[in-house]
Motif scaffolding. Sequence first.
Motif, short mmCIF file in Angstrom:
data_model
loop_
_atom_site.label_atom_id
_atom_site.label_comp_id
_atom_site.label_asym_id
_atom_site.label_seq_id
_atom_site.Cartn_x
_atom_site.Cartn_y
_atom_site.Cartn_z
N LYS A 1 3.78 3.84 54.07
CA LYS A 1 2.55 3.11 54.37
C LYS A 1 1.36 3.76 53.66
O LYS A 1 0.51 3.08 53.08
N GLU A 2 1.29 5.10 53.68
CA GLU A 2 0.21 5.77 52.98
C GLU A 2 0.30 5.52 51.47
O GLU A 2 -0.72 5.32 50.80
N ILE A 3 1.50 5.53 50.93
CA ILE A 3 1.68 5.22 49.51
C ILE A 3 1.05 3.86 49.19
O ILE A 3 0.34 3.70 48.19
N SER A 4 1.29 2.89 50.05
CA SER A 4 0.74 1.54 49.83
C SER A 4 -0.77 1.50 50.03
O SER A 4 -1.49 0.87 49.26
N LEU A 5 -1.24 2.19 51.06
CA LEU A 5 -2.68 2.17 51.36
C LEU A 5 -3.52 2.74 50.22
O LEU A 5 -4.67 2.33 50.02
N ARG A 6 -2.95 3.64 49.45
CA ARG A 6 -3.74 4.35 48.44
C ARG A 6 -3.50 3.85 47.01
O ARG A 6 -3.89 4.49 46.05
N LYS A 7 -2.89 2.69 46.89
CA LYS A 7 -2.44 2.22 45.58
C LYS A 7 -3.57 1.98 44.58
O LYS A 7 -3.34 2.02 43.37
N ASN A 8 -4.79 1.69 45.06
CA ASN A 8 -5.88 1.38 44.14
C ASN A 8 -6.88 2.52 43.96
O ASN A 8 -7.91 2.34 43.33
N GLU A 9 -6.56 3.69 44.50
CA GLU A 9 -7.54 4.77 44.53
C GLU A 9 -8.14 5.13 43.17
O GLU A 9 -9.35 5.10 42.99
N PHE A 10 -7.32 5.45 42.23
CA PHE A 10 -7.84 5.91 40.95
C PHE A 10 -8.35 4.77 40.09
O PHE A 10 -9.26 4.94 39.29
N GLU A 11 -7.79 3.57 40.26
CA GLU A 11 -8.30 2.42 39.52
C GLU A 11 -9.72 2.10 39.94
O GLU A 11 -10.58 1.77 39.13
N LEU A 12 -10.01 2.24 41.25
CA LEU A 12 -11.37 1.99 41.74
C LEU A 12 -12.34 3.05 41.23
O LEU A 12 -13.49 2.76 40.90
N LEU A 13 -11.86 4.28 41.13
CA LEU A 13 -12.71 5.36 40.65
C LEU A 13 -13.01 5.22 39.17
O LEU A 13 -14.11 5.49 38.71
N ASP A 14 -12.03 4.76 38.42
CA ASP A 14 -12.14 4.73 36.96
C ASP A 14 -11.69 3.36 36.45
O ASP A 14 -10.70 3.23 35.74
N SER A 15 -12.43 2.33 36.82
CA SER A 15 -12.02 0.96 36.55
C SER A 15 -12.00 0.62 35.07
O SER A 15 -11.37 -0.34 34.65
N ARG B 1 -10.59 2.30 32.81
CA ARG B 1 -9.31 2.70 32.24
C ARG B 1 -8.20 1.76 32.70
O ARG B 1 -8.18 1.34 33.85
N SER B 2 -7.31 1.46 31.83
CA SER B 2 -6.19 0.59 32.19
C SER B 2 -4.85 1.33 32.12
O SER B 2 -3.80 0.73 32.28
N ASP B 3 -4.93 2.64 31.85
CA ASP B 3 -3.69 3.40 31.66
C ASP B 3 -3.42 4.35 32.82
O ASP B 3 -2.81 5.40 32.65
N ASN B 4 -3.90 4.01 34.01
CA ASN B 4 -3.66 4.85 35.17
C ASN B 4 -2.20 4.70 35.61
O ASN B 4 -1.89 3.99 36.56
N GLN B 5 -1.33 5.37 34.92
CA GLN B 5 0.10 5.25 35.19
C GLN B 5 0.64 6.52 35.83
O GLN B 5 0.17 7.61 35.57
N ILE B 6 1.67 6.32 36.64
CA ILE B 6 2.35 7.45 37.28
C ILE B 6 3.33 8.05 36.28
O ILE B 6 4.22 7.37 35.78
N GLU B 7 3.14 9.33 36.00
CA GLU B 7 4.02 10.03 35.06
C GLU B 7 5.03 10.91 35.79
O GLU B 7 6.11 11.19 35.25
N THR B 8 4.66 11.36 37.00
CA THR B 8 5.55 12.23 37.76
C THR B 8 5.54 11.85 39.23
O THR B 8 4.51 11.43 39.77
N ILE B 9 6.68 11.99 39.87
CA ILE B 9 6.82 11.84 41.32
C ILE B 9 7.50 13.12 41.81
O ILE B 9 8.53 13.53 41.25
N TYR B 10 6.91 13.76 42.80
CA TYR B 10 7.42 15.06 43.23
C TYR B 10 7.57 15.08 44.75
O TYR B 10 6.61 14.91 45.48
#
Length: 385
Positions: A38-52, A54-63
Amino acid sequence: MSGIYIHIPFCKQACNYCDFHFSTSMKKKDEMVLALIKEISLRKNEFELLDSARSDNQIETIYFGGGTPSRLQIADLRLQIDTIYNNYKVIEKPEITLEANPDDLSEDYLIELSKIGINRLSIGIQSFFEDDLKLMNRAHNSAEAKKCLEIATKYFDNISLDLIYGVPGMSDQKWKQNIETALSFGIPHISSYALTVEPKTALNKLIQTGKIAEPKDEVASAHFMILVKTLEANGFVHYELSNFGKPDYFSKNNSAYWLGKKYIGIGPSAHSYDGISRSWNVANNALYLKSIADNKLPNETEILSVTDRYNEYIMTGLRTIWGVSLDRIQNEFGQDYLDYLSKQAQKFLTDDLLFIENNILKPTKKGKFLTDGIASDLFYLNLEE
């Protein structure tokens, strides 16, 4: 954007030296997994909103860190990975790491991990000697440590293992044997840390009551030098103070932290960074679960000042092969910071603990073990902004 870190707050038992957030009870496991997705879903737009822009806000790593993520079932991990793919832009071949303990890594479990997209393992070996493992109160034994590596290397190419040095009673020869045993499995990455005594740990209490001798700095320093010499002779690059990797096997997740890339931290006690601020979730499972159930993010946020960002860059830069760029200091932080850094660094340059190459400030081999202390002397503490 760089990555997503997921804190899995469960362990089979408490290691004597550990002060990370975890619970040994699995009663709330299912509820926690649902809260994490649920938290993963709630935060899906965080960085896009901060840096609208940019269109390359892609996930490179999952840890998956912790705690002990390998305490989760395959279905739990698959659900979280699927949720990330459903809510974020993920590059074609992301690095997906799972921290694991040897006693959890059966052959069936390893095969299933490889099927759900996990492509990197970080295995908490710590030592191949039984007495060390008992001193640390590890859940696995020496035989399990070796057996899991025999199996894991059949299914995974990208494997890191953790080793701890400076353990009371550990001779130089015994430490060399630990390193040689790790190398015998063809592991391409090793993370190694000095045994440290944190205030609220069982280790601290055992030392205070005289049941365990206190770790000695001179022993840790000697072990560190052995570690660096042995691994570099075997083709490893000492790319961060505690991390050694063969070429092409550096941790992309951890390198992103050190290079100041953005990341989201999911789960209780997890930290996030967006380039401007740092936030951290509450380190309490019950409060975390309640907040997420109420659709609230259970975190606090700190806006980083110029001085904060300078100090962080000094700390992370000196720990890595990339060093501290004097050009970046001037361009990003200003002449006052560069002048201060130059003045503070002079004594370490004179003592052959730091050197400058291509306008990059780096620790010498002699200075590497002292990096954290050197960095603290280079911090800018009194500048008013």
